[in-house]
Write a protein that holds these residues in place. Structure first.
Motif, PDB file in Angstrom:
ATOM      1  N   PHE A 106      29.750  40.340  97.328  1.00  0.00           N
ATOM      2  CA  PHE A 106      28.722  40.450  96.296  1.00  0.00           C
ATOM      3  C   PHE A 106      29.290  39.801  95.037  1.00  0.00           C
ATOM      4  O   PHE A 106      30.216  40.326  94.421  1.00  0.00           O
ATOM      5  CB  PHE A 106      28.360  41.899  95.996  1.00  0.00           C
ATOM      6  N   ALA A 107      28.746  38.650  94.677  1.00  0.00           N
ATOM      7  CA  ALA A 107      29.149  37.955  93.459  1.00  0.00           C
ATOM      8  C   ALA A 107      28.192  38.366  92.350  1.00  0.00           C
ATOM      9  O   ALA A 107      26.976  38.260  92.510  1.00  0.00           O
ATOM     10  CB  ALA A 107      29.086  36.443  93.671  1.00  0.00           C
ATOM     11  N   ASN A 108      28.739  38.836  91.239  1.00  0.00           N
ATOM     12  CA  ASN A 108      27.913  39.307  90.135  1.00  0.00           C
ATOM     13  C   ASN A 108      28.165  38.447  88.899  1.00  0.00           C
ATOM     14  O   ASN A 108      29.147  38.656  88.185  1.00  0.00           O
ATOM     15  CB  ASN A 108      28.230  40.781  89.837  1.00  0.00           C
ATOM     16  N   ASN A 111      28.685  40.255  85.221  1.00  0.00           N
ATOM     17  CA  ASN A 111      29.974  40.790  84.776  1.00  0.00           C
ATOM     18  C   ASN A 111      31.155  40.003  85.361  1.00  0.00           C
ATOM     19  O   ASN A 111      32.292  40.436  85.255  1.00  0.00           O
ATOM     20  CB  ASN A 111      30.102  42.286  85.062  1.00  0.00           C
ATOM     21  N   LYS A 112      30.845  38.878  85.987  1.00  0.00           N
ATOM     22  CA  LYS A 112      31.857  37.950  86.513  1.00  0.00           C
ATOM     23  C   LYS A 112      32.846  38.649  87.450  1.00  0.00           C
ATOM     24  O   LYS A 112      34.059  38.533  87.297  1.00  0.00           O
ATOM     25  CB  LYS A 112      32.571  37.228  85.372  1.00  0.00           C
ATOM     26  N   THR A 113      32.289  39.352  88.431  1.00  0.00           N
ATOM     27  CA  THR A 113      33.114  40.026  89.430  1.00  0.00           C
ATOM     28  C   THR A 113      32.739  39.555  90.823  1.00  0.00           C
ATOM     29  O   THR A 113      31.684  38.949  91.029  1.00  0.00           O
ATOM     30  CB  THR A 113      32.936  41.559  89.374  1.00  0.00           C
ATOM     31  N   LEU A 114      33.631  39.873  91.753  1.00  0.00           N
ATOM     32  CA  LEU A 114      33.387  39.609  93.163  1.00  0.00           C
ATOM     33  C   LEU A 114      33.826  40.860  93.923  1.00  0.00           C
ATOM     34  O   LEU A 114      34.991  41.254  93.839  1.00  0.00           O
ATOM     35  CB  LEU A 114      34.183  38.390  93.636  1.00  0.00           C
ATOM     36  N   GLN A 115      32.884  41.474  94.607  1.00  0.00           N
ATOM     37  CA  GLN A 115      33.208  42.644  95.413  1.00  0.00           C
ATOM     38  C   GLN A 115      33.256  42.200  96.869  1.00  0.00           C
ATOM     39  O   GLN A 115      32.282  41.664  97.395  1.00  0.00           O
ATOM     40  CB  GLN A 115      32.189  43.762  95.213  1.00  0.00           C
ATOM     41  N   VAL A 124      36.872  45.934  97.827  1.00  0.00           N
ATOM     42  CA  VAL A 124      37.733  45.768  96.672  1.00  0.00           C
ATOM     43  C   VAL A 124      36.944  44.977  95.636  1.00  0.00           C
ATOM     44  O   VAL A 124      36.238  44.018  95.984  1.00  0.00           O
ATOM     45  CB  VAL A 124      39.074  45.078  97.036  1.00  0.00           C
ATOM     46  N   LEU A 125      37.031  45.410  94.375  1.00  0.00           N
ATOM     47  CA  LEU A 125      36.333  44.735  93.286  1.00  0.00           C
ATOM     48  C   LEU A 125      37.340  43.879  92.541  1.00  0.00           C
ATOM     49  O   LEU A 125      38.363  44.377  92.064  1.00  0.00           O
ATOM     50  CB  LEU A 125      35.695  45.763  92.340  1.00  0.00           C
ATOM     51  N   LEU A 126      37.045  42.576  92.452  1.00  0.00           N
ATOM     52  CA  LEU A 126      37.957  41.622  91.829  1.00  0.00           C
ATOM     53  C   LEU A 126      37.318  41.020  90.587  1.00  0.00           C
ATOM     54  O   LEU A 126      36.104  40.809  90.543  1.00  0.00           O
ATOM     55  CB  LEU A 126      38.285  40.499  92.818  1.00  0.00           C
ATOM     56  N   ARG A 127      38.184  40.700  89.621  1.00  0.00           N
ATOM     57  CA  ARG A 127      37.703  40.046  88.389  1.00  0.00           C
ATOM     58  C   ARG A 127      38.806  39.186  87.801  1.00  0.00           C
ATOM     59  O   ARG A 127      39.968  39.328  88.169  1.00  0.00           O
ATOM     60  CB  ARG A 127      37.213  41.077  87.382  1.00  0.00           C
ATOM     61  N   GLY A 128      38.412  38.296  86.907  1.00  0.00           N
ATOM     62  CA  GLY A 128      39.384  37.475  86.182  1.00  0.00           C
ATOM     63  C   GLY A 128      40.255  36.638  87.092  1.00  0.00           C
ATOM     64  O   GLY A 128      39.777  35.912  87.951  1.00  0.00           O
ATOM     65  N   GLU A 129      41.558  36.760  86.899  1.00  0.00           N
ATOM     66  CA  GLU A 129      42.533  35.973  87.664  1.00  0.00           C
ATOM     67  C   GLU A 129      42.869  36.588  89.019  1.00  0.00           C
ATOM     68  O   GLU A 129      43.667  36.012  89.774  1.00  0.00           O
ATOM     69  CB  GLU A 129      43.811  35.778  86.851  1.00  0.00           C
ATOM     70  N   GLU A 130      42.275  37.741  89.348  1.00  0.00           N
ATOM     71  CA  GLU A 130      42.548  38.348  90.644  1.00  0.00           C
ATOM     72  C   GLU A 130      42.049  37.429  91.748  1.00  0.00           C
ATOM     73  O   GLU A 130      41.021  36.772  91.609  1.00  0.00           O
ATOM     74  CB  GLU A 130      41.888  39.725  90.743  1.00  0.00           C
ATOM     75  N   ARG A 131      42.814  37.407  92.846  1.00  0.00           N
ATOM     76  CA  ARG A 131      42.530  36.503  93.953  1.00  0.00           C
ATOM     77  C   ARG A 131      42.016  37.270  95.162  1.00  0.00           C
ATOM     78  O   ARG A 131      42.316  38.445  95.339  1.00  0.00           O
ATOM     79  CB  ARG A 131      43.786  35.730  94.332  1.00  0.00           C
ATOM     80  N   LEU A 132      41.259  36.570  95.990  1.00  0.00           N
ATOM     81  CA  LEU A 132      40.788  37.159  97.243  1.00  0.00           C
ATOM     82  C   LEU A 132      41.976  37.611  98.087  1.00  0.00           C
ATOM     83  O   LEU A 132      43.000  36.928  98.125  1.00  0.00           O
ATOM     84  CB  LEU A 132      40.008  36.121  98.049  1.00  0.00           C
ATOM     85  N   THR A 142      42.443  30.697  99.502  1.00  0.00           N
ATOM     86  CA  THR A 142      42.706  31.516  98.327  1.00  0.00           C
ATOM     87  C   THR A 142      41.757  31.094  97.213  1.00  0.00           C
ATOM     88  O   THR A 142      41.364  29.930  97.124  1.00  0.00           O
ATOM     89  CB  THR A 142      44.179  31.397  97.888  1.00  0.00           C
ATOM     90  N   LEU A 143      41.365  32.073  96.411  1.00  0.00           N
ATOM     91  CA  LEU A 143      40.417  31.792  95.340  1.00  0.00           C
ATOM     92  C   LEU A 143      40.530  32.877  94.285  1.00  0.00           C
ATOM     93  O   LEU A 143      40.477  34.067  94.602  1.00  0.00           O
ATOM     94  CB  LEU A 143      38.989  31.757  95.899  1.00  0.00           C
ATOM     95  N   ALA A 144      40.708  32.461  93.042  1.00  0.00           N
ATOM     96  CA  ALA A 144      40.667  33.397  91.921  1.00  0.00           C
ATOM     97  C   ALA A 144      39.212  33.565  91.501  1.00  0.00           C
ATOM     98  O   ALA A 144      38.436  32.604  91.517  1.00  0.00           O
ATOM     99  CB  ALA A 144      41.499  32.877  90.753  1.00  0.00           C
ATOM    100  N   VAL A 145      38.854  34.766  91.126  1.00  0.00           N
ATOM    101  CA  VAL A 145      37.478  35.034  90.708  1.00  0.00           C
ATOM    102  C   VAL A 145      37.105  34.139  89.523  1.00  0.00           C
ATOM    103  O   VAL A 145      35.981  33.635  89.445  1.00  0.00           O
ATOM    104  CB  VAL A 145      37.291  36.529  90.379  1.00  0.00           C
ATOM    105  N   SER A 146      38.049  33.898  88.622  1.00  0.00           N
ATOM    106  CA  SER A 146      37.764  33.056  87.456  1.00  0.00           C
ATOM    107  C   SER A 146      37.372  31.634  87.857  1.00  0.00           C
ATOM    108  O   SER A 146      36.681  30.948  87.101  1.00  0.00           O
ATOM    109  CB  SER A 146      38.977  33.026  86.524  1.00  0.00           C
ATOM    110  N   ASP A 147      37.785  31.182  89.039  1.00  0.00           N
ATOM    111  CA  ASP A 147      37.390  29.844  89.507  1.00  0.00           C
ATOM    112  C   ASP A 147      35.913  29.779  89.872  1.00  0.00           C
ATOM    113  O   ASP A 147      35.327  28.694  89.871  1.00  0.00           O
ATOM    114  CB  ASP A 147      38.233  29.429  90.722  1.00  0.00           C
TER     115      ASP A 147
END
Length: 150
Positions: A106-108, A111-115, A124-132, A142-147
């Protein structure tokens, strides 16, 4: 069906771009976008439309339908919009996992998050520089949410 916002379209495009770039090198399967129809049930037919999906070559070879996918993809990505309710999204999760989807994201954009869901109850809820986290069916991806939201 209402049309998507430009923010929705951009998020969908960015996710597909990163997946497709990886798959050009690794040749593991196909990325599809644009409300791709997936059979959830047959007789009577029930269809869900995915914003982005990944399906391996192995699963794609099993598809028999000329219209919608009758074999579950490994990955389904839903880009959330303000009109999406949690009840509707929970129903989608249950349906996708019931047919054999391995992961749902779920890409939001708001709020620029990826669940990242690996089951209806595990995410797992990811944001910013957190990676898959590592993805078994996309080894090395690999992918950072900020990308996604740059």
């Amino acid at each position: 069906m209402s049309t998507a916002t430009h923010e929705h379209g951009e998020t969908e495009s960015d996710i597909a771009f990163h997946l497709k770039s990886f798959l050009r090198q690794h040749k593991l399967g196909k990325v599809m976008t644009g409300e791709v129809g997936i059979f959830i049930r047959r007789n009577p037919d029930s269809i869900r439309a995915a914003d982005v999906l990944f399906i391996s070559h192995e699963r794609l070879q099993q598809v028999q339908s000329k219209s919608y996918l009758d074999i579950a993809p490994e990955l389904v990505v839903e880009v959330l919009s303000p009109r999406d309710s949690w009840v509707d999204m929970a129903e989608k999760l249950e349906e996708y996992f019931s047919i054999g989807v391995l992961q749902v994201w779920f890409a939001n954009p708001r709020n620029k998050t990826l669940q990242v869901f690996t089951s209806v109850t595990d995410s797992v809820l990811l944001r910013g520089e957190e990676r898959l986290p590592d993805i078994a069916f996309l080894p090395g991806f690999t992918l950072a949410v900020s990308d996604i939201y740059s």
